[in-house]
Design a protein around this motif. Structure first.
Motif, PDB file in Angstrom:
ATOM      1  N   ASP A 178      -5.607   6.020   3.593  1.00 10.04           N
ATOM      2  CA  ASP A 178      -4.598   5.962   2.548  1.00 10.04           C
ATOM      3  C   ASP A 178      -3.228   6.086   3.196  1.00 10.04           C
ATOM      4  OD1 ASP A 178      -3.686   6.426  -0.382  1.00 10.04           O
ATOM      5  OD2 ASP A 178      -2.946   8.203   0.687  1.00 10.04           O
ATOM      6  N   ALA A 179      -2.272   5.272   2.742  1.00  6.83           N
ATOM      7  CA  ALA A 179      -0.961   5.231   3.385  1.00  6.83           C
ATOM      8  C   ALA A 179      -0.242   6.570   3.328  1.00  6.83           C
ATOM      9  CB  ALA A 179      -0.108   4.144   2.732  1.00  6.83           C
ATOM     10  N   ARG A 180      -0.310   7.264   2.197  1.00  7.34           N
ATOM     11  CA  ARG A 180       0.413   8.529   2.075  1.00  7.34           C
ATOM     12  C   ARG A 180      -0.152   9.585   3.012  1.00  7.34           C
ATOM     13  NH1 ARG A 180      -0.558  12.971  -0.744  1.00  7.34           N
ATOM     14  NH2 ARG A 180      -2.250  11.950  -1.899  1.00  7.34           N
ATOM     15  N   LEU A 181      -1.479   9.675   3.061  1.00  8.79           N
ATOM     16  CA  LEU A 181      -2.097  10.664   3.941  1.00  8.79           C
ATOM     17  C   LEU A 181      -1.777  10.379   5.398  1.00  8.79           C
ATOM     18  CD1 LEU A 181      -5.629  11.015   2.273  1.00  8.79           C
ATOM     19  CD2 LEU A 181      -3.600  12.452   1.934  1.00  8.79           C
ATOM     20  N   ALA A 182      -1.874   9.117   5.795  1.00 11.81           N
ATOM     21  CA  ALA A 182      -1.651   8.772   7.202  1.00 11.81           C
ATOM     22  C   ALA A 182      -0.190   8.930   7.593  1.00 11.81           C
ATOM     23  CB  ALA A 182      -2.122   7.340   7.457  1.00 11.81           C
ATOM     24  N   LEU A 183       0.745   8.483   6.750  1.00 16.69           N
ATOM     25  CA  LEU A 183       2.162   8.600   7.095  1.00 16.69           C
ATOM     26  C   LEU A 183       2.595  10.062   7.147  1.00 16.69           C
ATOM     27  CD1 LEU A 183       3.836   5.679   5.114  1.00 16.69           C
ATOM     28  CD2 LEU A 183       3.485   5.854   7.571  1.00 16.69           C
ATOM     29  N   GLY A 189       0.803  -1.214   0.000  1.00 12.43           N
ATOM     30  CA  GLY A 189       0.000   0.000   0.000  1.00 12.43           C
ATOM     31  C   GLY A 189       0.835   1.262   0.000  1.00 12.43           C
ATOM     32  N   VAL A 190       2.067   1.188   0.518  1.00 13.19           N
ATOM     33  CA  VAL A 190       2.962   2.337   0.492  1.00 13.19           C
ATOM     34  C   VAL A 190       3.324   2.685  -0.954  1.00 13.19           C
ATOM     35  CG1 VAL A 190       5.267   3.147   1.125  1.00 13.19           C
ATOM     36  CG2 VAL A 190       3.886   1.884   2.791  1.00 13.19           C
ATOM     37  N   VAL A 191       3.603   1.658  -1.752  1.00 16.72           N
ATOM     38  CA  VAL A 191       3.954   1.870  -3.155  1.00 16.72           C
ATOM     39  C   VAL A 191       2.761   2.424  -3.917  1.00 16.72           C
ATOM     40  CG1 VAL A 191       4.722   0.729  -5.275  1.00 16.72           C
ATOM     41  CG2 VAL A 191       5.693   0.051  -3.064  1.00 16.72           C
ATOM     42  N   ARG A 192       1.603   1.808  -3.740  1.00 20.06           N
ATOM     43  CA  ARG A 192       0.422   2.227  -4.502  1.00 20.06           C
ATOM     44  C   ARG A 192      -0.004   3.652  -4.150  1.00 20.06           C
ATOM     45  NH1 ARG A 192      -0.383  -3.212  -3.449  1.00 20.06           N
ATOM     46  NH2 ARG A 192      -1.496  -2.842  -1.508  1.00 20.06           N
ATOM     47  N   ALA A 193       0.218   4.055  -2.900  1.00 16.75           N
ATOM     48  CA  ALA A 193      -0.184   5.395  -2.475  1.00 16.75           C
ATOM     49  C   ALA A 193       0.871   6.445  -2.784  1.00 16.75           C
ATOM     50  CB  ALA A 193      -0.487   5.393  -0.982  1.00 16.75           C
ATOM     51  N   GLY A 194       2.067   6.024  -3.219  1.00 17.00           N
ATOM     52  CA  GLY A 194       3.140   6.985  -3.413  1.00 17.00           C
ATOM     53  C   GLY A 194       3.604   7.594  -2.105  1.00 17.00           C
ATOM     54  N   ALA A 195       3.712   6.744  -1.068  1.00 23.94           N
ATOM     55  CA  ALA A 195       3.999   7.224   0.285  1.00 23.94           C
ATOM     56  C   ALA A 195       5.460   7.049   0.684  1.00 23.94           C
ATOM     57  CB  ALA A 195       3.093   6.479   1.288  1.00 23.94           C
ATOM     58  N   VAL A 224       2.005  -0.640   7.835  1.00 22.92           N
ATOM     59  CA  VAL A 224       1.333   0.303   6.947  1.00 22.92           C
ATOM     60  C   VAL A 224       1.225  -0.305   5.548  1.00 22.92           C
ATOM     61  CG1 VAL A 224       3.536   1.493   6.558  1.00 22.92           C
ATOM     62  CG2 VAL A 224       1.398   2.631   5.957  1.00 22.92           C
ATOM     63  N   GLY A 225       0.002  -0.372   5.042  1.00 24.23           N
ATOM     64  CA  GLY A 225      -0.236  -0.876   3.691  1.00 24.23           C
ATOM     65  C   GLY A 225      -0.092  -2.365   3.552  1.00 24.23           C
ATOM     66  N   SER A 226      -0.292  -3.110   4.621  1.00 21.59           N
ATOM     67  CA  SER A 226      -0.221  -4.574   4.578  1.00 21.59           C
ATOM     68  C   SER A 226      -1.306  -5.156   5.468  1.00 21.59           C
ATOM     69  CB  SER A 226       1.143  -5.078   5.054  1.00 21.59           C
ATOM     70  OG  SER A 226       1.142  -6.488   5.213  1.00 21.59           O
ATOM     71  N   GLY A 227      -1.923  -6.237   4.984  1.00 25.06           N
ATOM     72  CA  GLY A 227      -2.917  -6.940   5.781  1.00 25.06           C
ATOM     73  C   GLY A 227      -2.324  -8.028   6.646  1.00 25.06           C
ATOM     74  N   LEU A 228      -0.971  -8.139   6.669  1.00 23.68           N
ATOM     75  CA  LEU A 228      -0.282  -9.182   7.445  1.00 23.68           C
ATOM     76  C   LEU A 228      -0.787 -10.565   7.059  1.00 23.68           C
ATOM     77  CD1 LEU A 228      -0.039  -7.560  10.993  1.00 23.68           C
ATOM     78  CD2 LEU A 228       1.828  -7.978   9.382  1.00 23.68           C
ATOM     79  N   GLY A 229      -0.837 -10.802   5.758  1.00 23.09           N
ATOM     80  CA  GLY A 229      -1.264 -12.106   5.267  1.00 23.09           C
ATOM     81  C   GLY A 229      -0.210 -13.171   5.454  1.00 23.09           C
ATOM     82  N   GLU A 230      -0.388 -14.287   4.767  1.00 15.62           N
ATOM     83  CA  GLU A 230       0.434 -15.470   5.007  1.00 15.62           C
ATOM     84  C   GLU A 230       1.923 -15.188   4.798  1.00 15.62           C
ATOM     85  OE1 GLU A 230      -0.463 -20.001   4.088  1.00 15.62           O
ATOM     86  OE2 GLU A 230       0.098 -18.944   2.255  1.00 15.62           O
ATOM     87  N   LEU A 231       2.287 -14.584   3.664  1.00 15.60           N
ATOM     88  CA  LEU A 231       3.699 -14.359   3.386  1.00 15.60           C
ATOM     89  C   LEU A 231       4.283 -13.271   4.277  1.00 15.60           C
ATOM     90  CD1 LEU A 231       3.768 -14.579  -0.522  1.00 15.60           C
ATOM     91  CD2 LEU A 231       4.270 -16.369   1.144  1.00 15.60           C
TER      92      LEU A 231
END
Length: 540
Positions: free
Chosen positions: A316-321, A213-219, A274-281
Motif C-alpha cells: 500500500d502506498a501510504r504504508l510504504a511511503l 495509488g497515492v491518492v487512493r491510499a491517502g498517502a 509509487v502507485g503507478s504501473g507505468l502504463g502507456e500514458l
C-alpha cells in the motif's frame, strides 16, 4: 414479508452504504421493493452505463464503495464499459446483478427473458472478482466479501449476481446488522524498505513519480514528507492530480507527454515510482527508458515490473511511503533540486510559447479560475481533458478525475452527477465534455433535474471528435468519420428544465463561475475549436 431482496438492502446498510445507484429490471424487482421501505437513498439513472459511471464518481468523491444495481442480460452488458473504467482506475464499486431464475443458470437454455449462457463470465472479464449467491442465506456474506475485496488494494469493482427466485424468496431470519468488511492492506517487507532507503540515500538526483495509488491510499502527507527529506522533485501522473502541491518548489507537475519531462525522469539516478504501473500514458507511450535505478511501490502485484525492471515493493502506498520517510536521511536544502525543476518547467513553457496556443492555455486557466478550489471536476475524453491532464492545477488531491483509465467516451457528466449525489449542497461539481462525448449522457439531464443535483456541465462544441480529428490529420493528412451533426445543446438542456447558456473563450470564466454558483444542474456550451499541443509521441 421479507425476501432475499431485503437481505441485499439490509446487508448494504449494515456495511455503511447510504446510497444505491442503478436502474430497475424485471429480475431485480425484489431488490427495488425492499429499497422502497428502507432508509437507503436510490439514485436512478437512465442507462446502466451512466449509472456505472455515476457510481464511480460517487466512490471517487467519498472514498467508499458505491453499490450499483444492474439488471439481467442487456443491462449487465451495457454496464461493462463503466466497470472497465472503474477497474482500470481502481475505483471501488460493488455491483449487484439480478439473474434469471436459478433453473436457467449453468448454461441451460430455458428461454428466459434476458438470458445469457453465462452472465457472470461476461462480467468477470472486466471486474476484480465475480460470484453468485444461489440461496438467500448466502447473500449477506457474498455482499460483505464483495465490499471487502472492492476496498482491498488495488481497489476495483466486484460483482455479485443473484437469481430472481432467490431475490423473491421469503426469508424468516433476523434483519442483517452484524456485517463487517475489513480491507487487507499489503504492508511492505522490511528488507525491501531498507534496500529502497539505501538506494535513495545514495542518490545524487532522486526523483519521485507519484501515481493514482497515492491518492487512493491517502498517502499525500507521507509523499510530501519523503520528498522534502530527500529534496527530490515530484512529478505526478494524470491519475494523481493534486497528490503533490502544484506550486511547491519541488513540483515537476504532470507534463508527462512532453519530452522534457521524459528526459527529466530518465536522468534520475534513482527514480521512485509509487502507485503507478507505468502504463502507456504515464510512460509517454512507452518511450521512457530510465538510465538509473527504479524503485516501484505498487499495491497491484500484476503491475510490479510489468513495464520496466525495478526493485518491486508490493505494498500500500501510504504504508510504504511512511516507512520510507522514516528510514531515509534528511538532506540539507541547497536549491539544486529546485533549480532543476525550475529549468524543466521553463523548457516546457518555452515549448508551448512557440506553438501559438494562447487560446487553449487561457481556457484551462479560465476553468481553474471559475472552479472553487475544493470542487471536484470530471473530464470526458476531449481535447480540454488532454490539456488538463498536463496543465490543470487540481489543488486538492483527487479533485480532478478523468476517463484516462480505460479511455471510454461518456464518462464526464454521469460521473460528475454521482459525485453531486455524494456532496449535495456542500460544493458544486463540474463536468467537462466535448460535443461527441456529451451525446452519451444527454438523457441524464433528466436525472440531474429530477434529483436536483448541484452539477454544472461544460460542453465544448467543436463539431466532432476533436482529438481523433487531430490524430487522423497528423497521421494521414485527412479525417474520416470525425465530423458530427449535433443538437442545439442550450435548447436541448432547457427542454429538460435545466438552465443553459452559450459562452465564448473570452467570457468562459465569467459564465462558468455564474453557472457553478447557481444551485441545481446547469449547462454551459462553449463554441470553440481547441487544438492539442504538439505531442512528442503519438499513440500507436
Amino acid at each position: 414479508m421479507r425476501t432475499g431482496g431485503s437481505l441485499v438492502v439490509e446487508s448494504l446498510a449494515a456495511l455503511g452504504a447510504d446510497t444505491v445507484f442503478g436502474e430497475p429490471g424485471q429480475h431485480a424487482l425484489g431488490i427495488f421493493q425492499a429499497l422502497a421501505g428502507s432508509g437507503l437513498r436510490y439514485a436512478g439513472f437512465r442507462t446502466e452505463l451512466n449509472a456505472g459511471f455515476a457510481a464511480a464518481g460517487f466512490a471517487c468523491a467519498t472514498g467508499r464503495p458505491a453499490p450499483l444495481l444492474v439488471s439481467t442480460g442487456p443491462g449487465a452488458l451495457i454496464s461493462l464499459a463503466a466497470l472497465q473504467e472503474a477497474a482500470s482506475a481502481s475505483i471501488p464499486v460493488v455491483v449487484i446483478g439480478s439473474q434469471v431464475p436459478s433453473a436457467g443458470l449453468g448454461g441451460a437454455r430455458r428461454g428466459f427473458l434476458h438470458e445469457l449462457p453465462d452472465q457472470r463470465a461476461c462480467v468477470a472479464q472486466v471486474v476484480k472478482s465475480a460470484g453468485t449467491a444461489r440461496h438467500p442465506s448466502q447473500i449477506p456474506s457474498a455482499i460483505a466479501r464483495a465490499w471487502e475485496v472492492a476496498l482491498t488494494p488495488p481497489h476495483g469493482p466486484v460483482y455479485v449476481e443473484i437469481p430472481q427466485d432467490v431475490l423473491l424468496a421469503e426469508v424468516d431470519v433476523p434483519p442483517v446488522t452484524g456485517l463487517t468488511a475489513t480491507p487487507q492492506l499489503p504492508a511492505p517487507r522490511p528488507e525491501l524498505i531498507r534496500a529502497a532507503a539505501a538506494d535513495l540515500d545514495r542518490a545524487q538526483r532522486p526523483v519521485i513519480l507519484a501515481g493514482g495509488g497515492v491518492v487512493r491510499a491517502g498517502a499525500e502527507d507521507a509523499l510530501l514528507e519523503l520528498a522534502e527529506k530527500l529534496r527530490a522533485p515530484v512529478a505526478t501522473t494524470f491519475g494523481a492530480k493534486g497528490a503533490f502541491p502544484w506550486l511547491h518548489p519541488l513540483s515537476a507537475r504532470s507534463w508527462l507527454e512532453d519530452q522534457h519531462t521524459t528526459d527529466f525522469l530518465t536522468d534520475a539516478d534513482v527514480l521512485l515510482v509509487v502507485g503507478s504501473g507505468l502504463g502507456e500514458l504515464s510512460s509517454n507511450y512507452h518511450t521512457f527508458r530510465p538510465r538509473g535505478r527504479v524503485i516501484q511501490i505498487e499495491a497491484d502485484p500484476g503491475k510490479l515490473e510489468a513495464n520496466l525492471p525495478a526493485l518491486g515493493v508490493h505494498a500500500d502506498a501510504r504504508l510504504a511511503l511512511a516507512e520510507l520517510a522514516s528510514a531515509v536521511s534528511a538532506r540539507e536544502p541547497d536549491g539544486a533540486a529546485e533549480a532543476r525543476v525550475d529549468e524543466l518547467l521553463t523548457k516546457i513553457r518555452h515549448r508551448l510559447d512557440g506553438q501559438d496556443l494562447g487560446t487553449e492555455r487561457a481556457l484551462v486557466e479560465a476553468i481553474r479560475a471559475a472552479l472553487p478550489d475544493a470542487a471536484p471536476s470530471f473530464w470526458d475524453m476531449t481535447i480540454l481533458a488532454y490539456w488538463a491532464w498536463s496543465a490543470f492545477d487540481a489543488r486538492v488531491s483527487g479533485a480532478m478525475q478523468s476517463a484516462q483509465g480505460a479511455g471510454g467516451l461518456g464518462y464526464g457528466f454521469p460521473a460528475a452527477l454521482g459525485a453531486a449525489v455524494a456532496l449535495g449542497d456542500q460544493r458544486p461539481v463540474l463536468a467537462v465534455s466535448g460535443d461527441g462525448g456529451a451525446m452519451y449522457g444527454i438523457s441524464e439531464l433528466a436525472t440531474a433535474r429530477q434529483l436536483g443535483l448541484n452539477a454544472t456541465w461544460l460542453i465544448v462544441d467543436d463539431g466532432g471528435y476533436g482529438i481523433l480529428r487531430e490524430y487522423m490529420t497528423d497521421a494521414f493528412g485527412a479525417t474520416f468519420g470525425t465530423e458530427l451533426a449535433r443538437p442545439d445543446f442550450v435548447a436541448l438542456a432547457e427542454s429538460f428544465g435545466v438552465p443553459a447558456r452559450r459562452s465564448t473563450p473570452e467570457d468562459l470564466e465569467r459564465d462558468l463561475a455564474a453557472a457553478l454558483a447557481e444551485p441545481g444542474p446547469n449547462v454551459v456550451v462553449l463554441q470553440a475549436n481547441p487544438r492539442m499541443f504538439a505531442p512528442t509521441h503519438l499513440p500507436g
